[in-house]
Scaffold this motif. Structure first.
Motif, mmCIF file in Angstrom:
data_model
loop_
_atom_site.group_PDB
_atom_site.id
_atom_site.type_symbol
_atom_site.label_atom_id
_atom_site.label_comp_id
_atom_site.label_asym_id
_atom_site.label_seq_id
_atom_site.Cartn_x
_atom_site.Cartn_y
_atom_site.Cartn_z
ATOM 1 N N HIS A 304 47.586 62.487 8.360
ATOM 2 C CA HIS A 304 47.363 63.453 7.272
ATOM 3 C C HIS A 304 48.711 63.854 6.688
ATOM 4 O O HIS A 304 49.563 64.413 7.378
ATOM 5 N N ALA A 311 40.434 62.282 -0.807
ATOM 6 C CA ALA A 311 39.227 61.956 -0.037
ATOM 7 C C ALA A 311 39.568 61.696 1.426
ATOM 8 O O ALA A 311 38.819 62.089 2.331
ATOM 9 N N VAL A 312 40.716 61.040 1.669
ATOM 10 C CA VAL A 312 41.153 60.782 3.041
ATOM 11 C C VAL A 312 41.493 62.095 3.740
ATOM 12 O O VAL A 312 41.074 62.341 4.887
ATOM 13 N N ASP A 314 40.463 65.136 3.015
ATOM 14 C CA ASP A 314 39.246 65.930 3.224
ATOM 15 C C ASP A 314 38.480 65.442 4.456
ATOM 16 O O ASP A 314 37.966 66.236 5.238
ATOM 17 N N TRP A 315 38.387 64.121 4.587
ATOM 18 C CA TRP A 315 37.671 63.555 5.739
ATOM 19 C C TRP A 315 38.350 63.960 7.043
ATOM 20 O O TRP A 315 37.689 64.348 8.011
ATOM 21 N N VAL A 316 39.681 63.886 7.070
ATOM 22 C CA VAL A 316 40.418 64.240 8.287
ATOM 23 C C VAL A 316 40.209 65.715 8.630
ATOM 24 O O VAL A 316 39.934 66.071 9.788
ATOM 25 N N LEU A 318 37.761 67.743 7.846
ATOM 26 C CA LEU A 318 36.394 68.000 8.305
ATOM 27 C C LEU A 318 36.198 67.472 9.728
ATOM 28 O O LEU A 318 35.565 68.133 10.564
ATOM 29 N N ALA A 319 36.751 66.290 9.999
ATOM 30 C CA ALA A 319 36.607 65.712 11.338
ATOM 31 C C ALA A 319 37.295 66.570 12.390
ATOM 32 O O ALA A 319 36.800 66.711 13.522
#
Length: 831
Positions: A304, A311-312, A314-316, A318-319
């Motif tokens: 990160h 988008a990458v 945001d995914w990190v 949230l995960a």
């Protein structure tokens, strides 16, 4: 806050008269929470219409302290008058648009039970055009936005109408904004909102800040508002992963990958870990090595940083929040705000260089009241063990750095003037008085104002003949407005103060976005070259319309992108703590595991030379095949040492012609000359004098080149340079050529242009830290000079020599050269 037991929340009745605070208390009680005294203090002050600054530790409940202050005001107003019409009531300003969604969820949660008619909206650079269109018709009751998006809202002709019901403004993470031009942009926006809404309540949230009173004045106005400090017992634990065999002659610049195995063990032992690095390049390398060492972690660890596609990121995020990742290798992109309750451990690769930064990152773990925040330092070379010991000392004593507020940045002012001209127009006297209520412009003079007005009206003395620089013109009533719709569109696309080198999109040939890389890095690549980005090995294919197209690489050797701003200087607070640790070492006291681990290095340093302390200025002189070396250790930080090295070399050469090569790091600097110099006699009050410092610094450095580089940023913010329309950005080369042309025109034909003066001032204050350089000279004169002539470079001198060699040798040749030097020095140290 402690989590509530799971289950359906009890319904909450609409508050009866006099029970506004009871509704909030019930909401807390249903979740098993108990409000802290500082939270209630904020609620009470907000209910009374007072503005203020809340300073509390990360993860202690600041968000709900100020948010429920706004909610309480709304509940009380609904009791006193008929239901209010829909409209914007609360503005929440965040420094990072990445935090907006997370903040929005936190603010919306209590509204469902306490104020069901209220809605929280987002307005940032990531907001869709459809949502912007909806907001243009009707704003939500609470809006989360950034300084840039707020200025864009103020540029609307109906801005005052949109803000007609605004009751409260909350500025999140004020300590991050206040020291930058974005903070000045926020000050100017608040000045306009206060003009429209004289009773406006403003609150700032801050953590890890040394100059609270200045922060309060900058946000609220001098002497205004209240300061609430959330003094809860938030334990911050700092420890260090000690290398098994710390080198006696450290090679500063290694990325600490010899610590890979201990880092893997730490990650393995905990559910979720954040691994902070100081640069994006370092993050890319660490992520790659972790995956290579533990391929079974593929999909369980992530990368990160700010250059990755949204988008990458945001995914990190949230995960992490959902506890799905074992570890994230990250940079300052995860320093702020986002609430990661699952995070158990924080690792800091390398020195944090600042106490506030370390405390902020520690707060990413144990991110709730009552939980311990723990951070583990991972030294990348032996001398960082000293910085680790200093950091532990400084954190324990809460020696937190102050953040200065920019003084009268005229580029931000002229941008704001065009914004206000678009947003309904202004008269000169009224806007001058309004601007002076902003802390950064409290000392703005009438002449400076008239210069700024002329600059936006006609481009100043040298651009008056060009129509595109007549951005605001007065009508028959003396109201300045933007005369042309096209100029207005260009201005709106350029609002903001974040300036960086032009970046290129990185995409796979299929069109999948990976993120952005600086154009200067891509320009050095040839077709077929490989580089690491986003945790992947990529092969460069081609550039088309400011996009770098790539395919997956085949495992050959890769470069790593180098982003600007990678080297952070050691803060004064951390440097002083390090000198205190060295003072104890000079007395052969090695307290703590870090100092005991570095003891062999410090003992060789003392045997061959001495140790710098708060009372001792250490100087070393040695001779080699390269020439005659002086090593001086003020411990003033990299930026100051650049100025000191240039200043001393210039002052010596002025009296006796000589040429010097220089190298600097956070501990000291090296001056290398072909001819011998009698340094011991020269290093006295005259050479270290702060008299005529400004003139000598300007003469010793290529001040014109430094100012020209800084002017590029100022020119963009001031609206002299247009960066291009969406999808058609101008290249770095085009922007640099444009700014250089303006710089030369102003120098030759408009010498009184205040943007030139600002460029020079910013170089001195921000790049060379002139005030800190002056303090360093005074401190060096105060200390006792201990001068040694050594046969070989000492452990403190060796990394400076490597720093200089790195500038002229390839990595392979440098490694060979360093290996030979190390063999000789280690052999001498064993004698």
């Amino acid at each position: 806050m402690p989590r509530a037991a799971k289950g359906k929340a009890l319904p909450v009745q609409a508050p009866a008269p006099g029970s506004a605070s009871e509704a909030i208390d019930r909401w807390f009680e249903q979740r098993g929470w108990q409000a802290f005294a500082f939270q209630r203090a904020v609620w009470q002050a907000a209910a009374e219409g007072k503005s203020g600054l809340l300073h509390a530790t990360t993860g202690s409940g600041k968000t709900y302290a100020v948010w429920f202050g706004a909610v309480l005001r709304a509940l009380m107003q609904s009791q006193r008058q008929p239901p209010l019409k829909a409209g914007l009531r609360v503005l929440w300003i965040t420094p990072m648009r990445a935090l907006a969604a997370d903040t929005g969820r936190a603010l919306q949660t209590p509204l469902e039970e306490i104020l069901p008619a209220w809605r929280v909206g987002l307005r940032t650079g990531d907001t869709s055009s459809a949502e912007r269109s909806r907001q243009s018709k009707a704003l939500p009751q609470a809006l989360i936005t950034t300084p840039e998006s707020l200025s864009l809202m103020l540029s609307r002709a109906d801005a005052q109408t949109q803000m007609a019901m605004l009751d409260m403004v909350i500025v999140d993470e004020w300590h991050e904004l206040m020291g930058s031009k974005r903070g000045v942009q926020a000050q100017l926006a608040l000045a306009r909102l206060r003009l429209w809404r004289p009773g406006l309540v403003v609150w700032g949230l801050s953590a890890t800040l040394g100059n609270l009173r200045v922060a309060q004045d900058a946000l609220l106005g001098e002497g205004r508002g209240v300061l609430v400090e959330g003094r809860i017992d938030k334990e911050i634990a700092v420890d260090t992963l000690i290398p098994p065999n710390p080198a006696i002659f450290p090679w500063v610049g290694h990325l600490g990958l010899q610590m890979l195995r201990p880092v893997i063990d730490e990650i393995d032992a905990h559910a979720t870990t954040l691994v902070f690095t100081n640069t994006r390049s370092q993050a890319e390398l660490w992520y790659q090595h972790l995956i290579e060492a533990r391929p079974d972690w593929a999909g369980l660890i992530a990368l990160h940083h700010g250059s990755l596609d949204k988008a990458v990121r945001d995914w990190v995020e949230l995960a992490v929040k959902q506890g799905e990742l074992k570890a994230v290798v990250c940079t300052s992109s995860l320093d702020l705000g986002v609430d990661f309750l699952p995070v158990e451990r924080v690792l800091q690769i390398g020195s944090p260089k600042g106490v506030a930064r370390l405390i902020q990152r520690a707060g990413r773990s144990g991110h709730a009241p009552g939980r311990v925040s723990r951070v583990t330092l991972v030294p990348t070379h032996s001398l960082e063990l000293l910085e680790a010991a200093a950091a532990k000392r400084a954190v324990a004593q809460r020696r937190i750095e102050s953040r200065p507020v920019p003084e009268k940045p005229l580029d931000v002012l002229v941008q704001h003037m065009v914004t206000i001209a678009l947003g309904g127009g202004f008269t000169s006297d009224a806007l001058f008085d309004e601007v002076r209520t902003a802390y950064a412009y409290r000392n703005l003079g009438e002449e400076e104002w008239q210069w700024a007005l002329q600059f936006v009206a006609c481009g100043g003395q040298s651009l008056a003949v060009y129509p595109e620089y007549r951005r605001v013109l007065p009508d028959e009533h003396g109201v300045y407005r933007v005369p042309d719709a096209a100029l207005g569109r260009r201005h709106r696309m350029s609002i903001g103060t974040i300036v960086s080198d032009a970046s290129m999109q990185v995409k796979f040939l299929s069109g999948t976005k990976l993120g952005t890389v600086e154009e200067s890095f891509i320009s050095r690549l040839r077709k077929g070259d490989h580089f690491l980005f986003g945790g992947r090995l990529l092969e460069f294919v081609r550039v088309h319309e400011m996009t770098a197209y790539v395919r997956r690489g085949n495992g050959s050797k890769a470069a790593v992108p180098r982003w600007q701003g990678g080297k952070m200087p050691l803060s004064s607070e951390l440097a002083m703590a390090a000198l205190e640790c060295l003072q104890e070492a000079a007395e052969h006291r090695y307290d703590g595991p870090e100092m005991r681990a570095i003891a062999p290095l410090l003992e060789v340093q003392q045997r061959w030379s001495g140790l710098p302390t708060a009372q001792v200025l250490l100087a070393e002189q040695t001779e080699s095949r390269e020439g005659h070396h002086l090593f001086l250790y003020p411990f003033a930080g990299r930026s100051v040492h650049i100025g000191l090295a240039s200043l001393l070399a210039w002052r010596v050469a002025k009296n006796s012609p000589a040429t010097f090569s220089m190298a600097v790091n956070d501990y000291g600097f090296e001056l290398l000359s072909l001819r011998p110099v009698e340094w011991q006699g020269l290093l006295g009050d005259a050479l270290l004098s702060s008299e005529y410092l400004l003139e000598d610094v300007l003469a010793s450095l290529n001040a014109t080149e430094l100012a020209q580089r800084r002017f590029r940023e100022i020119a963009r913010i001031a609206g002299l340079i247009f960066q291009g329309f969406p999808g058609q950005p101008k290249s770095t080369r085009q922007l640099q050529a444009s700014s250089s042309l303006f710089f030369e025109v102003f120098r030759k034909h408009d010498a009184g242009n205040l943007l030139l003066t600002q460029a020079q001032r910013e170089v001195l204050e921000q790049e060379l830290e002139l005030s800190r350089l002056r303090a360093a000279l005074d401190d060096m004169r105060r200390r006792s000079l201990h001068f040694y002539t050594t046969r070989k470079p000492t452990p403190f001198a060796f990394p400076l020599m490597v720093e200089r060699l790195r500038e002229k040798l390839s990595n392979e040749k440098l490694s060979d050269r360093v290996a030979r030097m190390l063999r000789e020095l280690e052999k001498a140290a064993r004698k």
